[in-house]
Design a protein around this motif. Sequence first.
Motif, PDB file in Angstrom:
ATOM      1  N   PRO A   1     -11.698   2.302  15.599  1.00 17.92           N
ATOM      2  CA  PRO A   1     -12.564   1.407  16.376  1.00 17.92           C
ATOM      3  C   PRO A   1     -13.266   0.345  15.539  1.00 17.92           C
ATOM      4  CG  PRO A   1     -12.868   3.675  17.085  1.00 17.92           C
ATOM      5  CD  PRO A   1     -12.008   3.729  15.861  1.00 17.92           C
ATOM      6  N   ALA A   2     -13.802   0.728  14.376  1.00 17.83           N
ATOM      7  CA  ALA A   2     -14.506  -0.248  13.544  1.00 17.83           C
ATOM      8  C   ALA A   2     -13.553  -1.300  13.001  1.00 17.83           C
ATOM      9  CB  ALA A   2     -15.224   0.455  12.394  1.00 17.83           C
ATOM     10  N   VAL A   3     -12.372  -0.865  12.570  1.00 16.93           N
ATOM     11  CA  VAL A   3     -11.375  -1.811  12.065  1.00 16.93           C
ATOM     12  C   VAL A   3     -10.904  -2.720  13.193  1.00 16.93           C
ATOM     13  CG1 VAL A   3      -9.122  -2.030  10.947  1.00 16.93           C
ATOM     14  CG2 VAL A   3     -10.648  -0.163  10.288  1.00 16.93           C
ATOM     15  N   ARG A   4     -10.723  -2.133  14.373  1.00 14.31           N
ATOM     16  CA  ARG A   4     -10.287  -2.934  15.524  1.00 14.31           C
ATOM     17  C   ARG A   4     -11.334  -3.972  15.904  1.00 14.31           C
ATOM     18  NH1 ARG A   4      -9.112   1.010  18.608  1.00 14.31           N
ATOM     19  NH2 ARG A   4     -11.072   1.179  19.745  1.00 14.31           N
ATOM     20  N   ASP A   5     -12.607  -3.583  15.903  1.00 12.04           N
ATOM     21  CA  ASP A   5     -13.663  -4.529  16.253  1.00 12.04           C
ATOM     22  C   ASP A   5     -13.703  -5.700  15.270  1.00 12.04           C
ATOM     23  OD1 ASP A   5     -14.330  -2.945  18.379  1.00 12.04           O
ATOM     24  OD2 ASP A   5     -16.115  -2.069  17.458  1.00 12.04           O
ATOM     25  N   ALA A   6     -13.560  -5.393  13.979  1.00 10.25           N
ATOM     26  CA  ALA A   6     -13.546  -6.463  12.971  1.00 10.25           C
ATOM     27  C   ALA A   6     -12.333  -7.364  13.156  1.00 10.25           C
ATOM     28  CB  ALA A   6     -13.551  -5.855  11.568  1.00 10.25           C
ATOM     29  N   TRP A   7     -11.235  -6.777  13.525  1.00 11.57           N
ATOM     30  CA  TRP A   7      -9.995  -7.525  13.776  1.00 11.57           C
ATOM     31  C   TRP A   7     -10.198  -8.509  14.926  1.00 11.57           C
ATOM     32  CZ3 TRP A   7      -5.198  -6.272  11.235  1.00 11.57           C
ATOM     33  CH2 TRP A   7      -4.063  -6.892  11.741  1.00 11.57           C
ATOM     34  N   VAL A   8     -10.826  -8.014  16.008  1.00 15.19           N
ATOM     35  CA  VAL A   8     -11.066  -8.866  17.182  1.00 15.19           C
ATOM     36  C   VAL A   8     -12.060  -9.976  16.854  1.00 15.19           C
ATOM     37  CG1 VAL A   8     -12.010  -8.895  19.518  1.00 15.19           C
ATOM     38  CG2 VAL A   8     -10.472  -7.048  18.826  1.00 15.19           C
ATOM     39  N   ARG A   9     -13.119  -9.637  16.103  1.00  8.20           N
ATOM     40  CA  ARG A   9     -14.106 -10.650  15.730  1.00  8.20           C
ATOM     41  C   ARG A   9     -13.473 -11.774  14.912  1.00  8.20           C
ATOM     42  NH1 ARG A   9     -17.465  -6.110  14.864  1.00  8.20           N
ATOM     43  NH2 ARG A   9     -17.037  -6.204  12.606  1.00  8.20           N
ATOM     44  N   ALA A  10     -12.453 -11.421  14.146  1.00  7.66           N
ATOM     45  CA  ALA A  10     -11.756 -12.418  13.339  1.00  7.66           C
ATOM     46  C   ALA A  10     -10.669 -13.148  14.126  1.00  7.66           C
ATOM     47  CB  ALA A  10     -11.150 -11.751  12.109  1.00  7.66           C
ATOM     48  N   SER A  11     -10.573 -12.840  15.431  1.00  7.13           N
ATOM     49  CA  SER A  11      -9.591 -13.478  16.321  1.00  7.13           C
ATOM     50  C   SER A  11      -8.156 -13.243  15.862  1.00  7.13           C
ATOM     51  CB  SER A  11      -9.859 -14.994  16.433  1.00  7.13           C
ATOM     52  OG  SER A  11     -11.153 -15.225  16.953  1.00  7.13           O
ATOM     53  N   ARG A  12      -7.925 -12.086  15.263  1.00  4.02           N
ATOM     54  CA  ARG A  12      -6.555 -11.744  14.861  1.00  4.02           C
ATOM     55  C   ARG A  12      -5.825 -11.136  16.061  1.00  4.02           C
ATOM     56  NH1 ARG A  12      -7.104  -8.476   9.203  1.00  4.02           N
ATOM     57  NH2 ARG A  12      -4.843  -8.867   9.154  1.00  4.02           N
ATOM     58  N   PRO A  13      -4.610 -11.541  16.326  1.00  9.56           N
ATOM     59  CA  PRO A  13      -3.878 -11.017  17.482  1.00  9.56           C
ATOM     60  C   PRO A  13      -3.276  -9.641  17.188  1.00  9.56           C
ATOM     61  CG  PRO A  13      -2.505 -12.559  16.288  1.00  9.56           C
ATOM     62  CD  PRO A  13      -3.846 -12.581  15.598  1.00  9.56           C
ATOM     63  N   ALA A  14      -2.889  -8.960  18.230  1.00  8.51           N
ATOM     64  CA  ALA A  14      -2.158  -7.705  18.068  1.00  8.51           C
ATOM     65  C   ALA A  14      -0.891  -7.967  17.252  1.00  8.51           C
ATOM     66  CB  ALA A  14      -1.792  -7.134  19.433  1.00  8.51           C
ATOM     67  N   SER A  15      -0.530  -7.000  16.433  1.00  7.95           N
ATOM     68  CA  SER A  15       0.667  -7.172  15.607  1.00  7.95           C
ATOM     69  C   SER A  15       1.401  -5.846  15.456  1.00  7.95           C
ATOM     70  CB  SER A  15       0.297  -7.722  14.225  1.00  7.95           C
ATOM     71  OG  SER A  15      -0.221  -6.690  13.394  1.00  7.95           O
ATOM     72  N   ARG A  16       2.668  -5.942  15.127  1.00  8.65           N
ATOM     73  CA  ARG A  16       3.459  -4.729  14.889  1.00  8.65           C
ATOM     74  C   ARG A  16       2.973  -4.024  13.626  1.00  8.65           C
ATOM     75  NH1 ARG A  16       7.805  -5.213  18.454  1.00  8.65           N
ATOM     76  NH2 ARG A  16       8.380  -7.355  18.983  1.00  8.65           N
ATOM     77  N   LEU A  17       2.496  -4.795  12.664  1.00  4.61           N
ATOM     78  CA  LEU A  17       2.036  -4.218  11.404  1.00  4.61           C
ATOM     79  C   LEU A  17       0.779  -3.377  11.621  1.00  4.61           C
ATOM     80  CD1 LEU A  17       3.256  -4.606   8.537  1.00  4.61           C
ATOM     81  CD2 LEU A  17       1.405  -6.224   8.091  1.00  4.61           C
ATOM     82  N   ALA A  18      -0.115  -3.816  12.517  1.00  9.08           N
ATOM     83  CA  ALA A  18      -1.374  -3.113  12.749  1.00  9.08           C
ATOM     84  C   ALA A  18      -1.195  -1.862  13.599  1.00  9.08           C
ATOM     85  CB  ALA A  18      -2.375  -4.044  13.424  1.00  9.08           C
ATOM     86  N   GLN A  19      -0.111  -1.789  14.357  1.00  8.54           N
ATOM     87  CA  GLN A  19       0.116  -0.628  15.228  1.00  8.54           C
ATOM     88  C   GLN A  19       0.233   0.640  14.381  1.00  8.54           C
ATOM     89  OE1 GLN A  19       3.068   1.385  15.999  1.00  8.54           O
ATOM     90  NE2 GLN A  19       2.052   2.350  17.751  1.00  8.54           N
ATOM     91  N   ASN A  20      -0.312   1.751  14.860  1.00  4.05           N
ATOM     92  CA  ASN A  20      -0.512   2.923  14.001  1.00  4.05           C
ATOM     93  C   ASN A  20       0.762   3.598  13.508  1.00  4.05           C
ATOM     94  OD1 ASN A  20      -0.171   5.793  15.568  1.00  4.05           O
ATOM     95  ND2 ASN A  20      -0.750   4.189  17.001  1.00  4.05           N
ATOM     96  N   CYS A  21       1.896   3.246  14.065  1.00  2.00           N
ATOM     97  CA  CYS A  21       3.172   3.845  13.634  1.00  2.00           C
ATOM     98  C   CYS A  21       3.999   2.915  12.758  1.00  2.00           C
ATOM     99  CB  CYS A  21       4.007   4.247  14.845  1.00  2.00           C
ATOM    100  SG  CYS A  21       3.214   5.398  15.969  1.00  2.00           S
ATOM    101  N   SER A  22       3.423   1.812  12.282  1.00  2.39           N
ATOM    102  CA  SER A  22       4.234   0.818  11.572  1.00  2.39           C
ATOM    103  C   SER A  22       4.834   1.361  10.283  1.00  2.39           C
ATOM    104  CB  SER A  22       3.404  -0.442  11.281  1.00  2.39           C
ATOM    105  OG  SER A  22       2.316  -0.165  10.404  1.00  2.39           O
ATOM    106  N   GLY A  23       4.140   2.263   9.599  1.00  2.00           N
ATOM    107  CA  GLY A  23       4.702   2.839   8.381  1.00  2.00           C
ATOM    108  C   GLY A  23       5.974   3.615   8.660  1.00  2.00           C
ATOM    109  N   LYS A  24       5.959   4.394   9.736  1.00  3.08           N
ATOM    110  CA  LYS A  24       7.155   5.141  10.133  1.00  3.08           C
ATOM    111  C   LYS A  24       8.297   4.192  10.481  1.00  3.08           C
ATOM    112  CE  LYS A  24       7.599   6.776  14.338  1.00  3.08           C
ATOM    113  NZ  LYS A  24       7.430   7.598  15.570  1.00  3.08           N
TER     114      LYS A  24
END
Length: 338
Positions: free
Chosen positions: A124-147
């Motif tokens: 949640p905290a990382v997501r809130d900072a992401w939104v405040r920075a106006s960063r869009p959703a990305s495949r890299l940020a999705q929680n399964c991207s390492g897999k």
Amino acid sequence: MYSSSLAEAPVVREPLHAPVAHLVRGGVVEGVHHGSVVVLDADGQVGFQLGDIEAAFYPRSALKPVQAVAMLRAGLPLDGELLSLAAASHSGEERHLAGTRRILELAGLTEDDLRNVPDLPYDPAVRDAWVRASRPASRLAQNCSGKHAAMLWTAKLNGWSLEDYLDPAHPLQQAIAEIVEDLTGQRVARVTVDGCGAPLFSISLHGLARALSRITAAVPGTPEARVADAMRTHAEMASGSGRDVAALIRAVPGLLAKDGFEGVQVAALPDGRAIAVKIADGANRARVPVAAAALARAGVDPALLTGFAGEPLLGGGEPVGGVRVVRALDPLPLPACA
């Protein structure tokens, strides 16, 4: 390999869950969480069970250690923190994004090759900072991207196609399904699509516990042991800062643990003792205390588990209750409605 004596697939039915935890407010049971729990002894026998441990269910991300073993068996040359990330449901912290980029770079690929769904960071905290920075959703940020990055590299190493690596009929997913059956000791009941877009295999709660037991008790140097070592050593890379699953690994020496959406938790010790939990309503507030009680049932010192009794229930800003596991599960039961 264990596939020579595979059991039949678990039956697809409405699970016969049982009460596993109460939500207690001011001495009164306000809510009841149903679910199922299995505890395996070091010899693999069921030492304790509650609810329905044999019905088919979806382990969600709790199956990721098994998927990572399958990729190592198929030639994936990862160890350490990047292997932990390959088995991760990560929080989307910068180290997780950097690690995923590194896996892709090693494979000669880019974020554009990923086929998981774009998302915001899980924490949640990382997501809130992401939104405040106006960063869009990305495949890299999705929680399964390492897999997914690890899946792509595994496919490339074997000369398999990349565009359709999530197709259940793809050689990569067929190889993963084989190891799922190998380690769980049973046929897969159903195959569907997980939230990230990857195939999801339906097994039993008993089979999930058996798989993680085999991973943690494996001979050093094997793919199973490499996954266990990586996830234990780099617990935050497999989850994130402040995540309960990383804290549980740190609290109990030798423990490997993995959570999954919809109230799933699995954990195992190097001697093969293992537990698996499914909370029927998917509530995280019950998952952790029930898992802790199951670990105590498995012989883990309860003093190591005192930080995992669940968050207090507040009334007017003051503690007035909380989640209490049922007496049948708790080896040191609390007074009724305490």
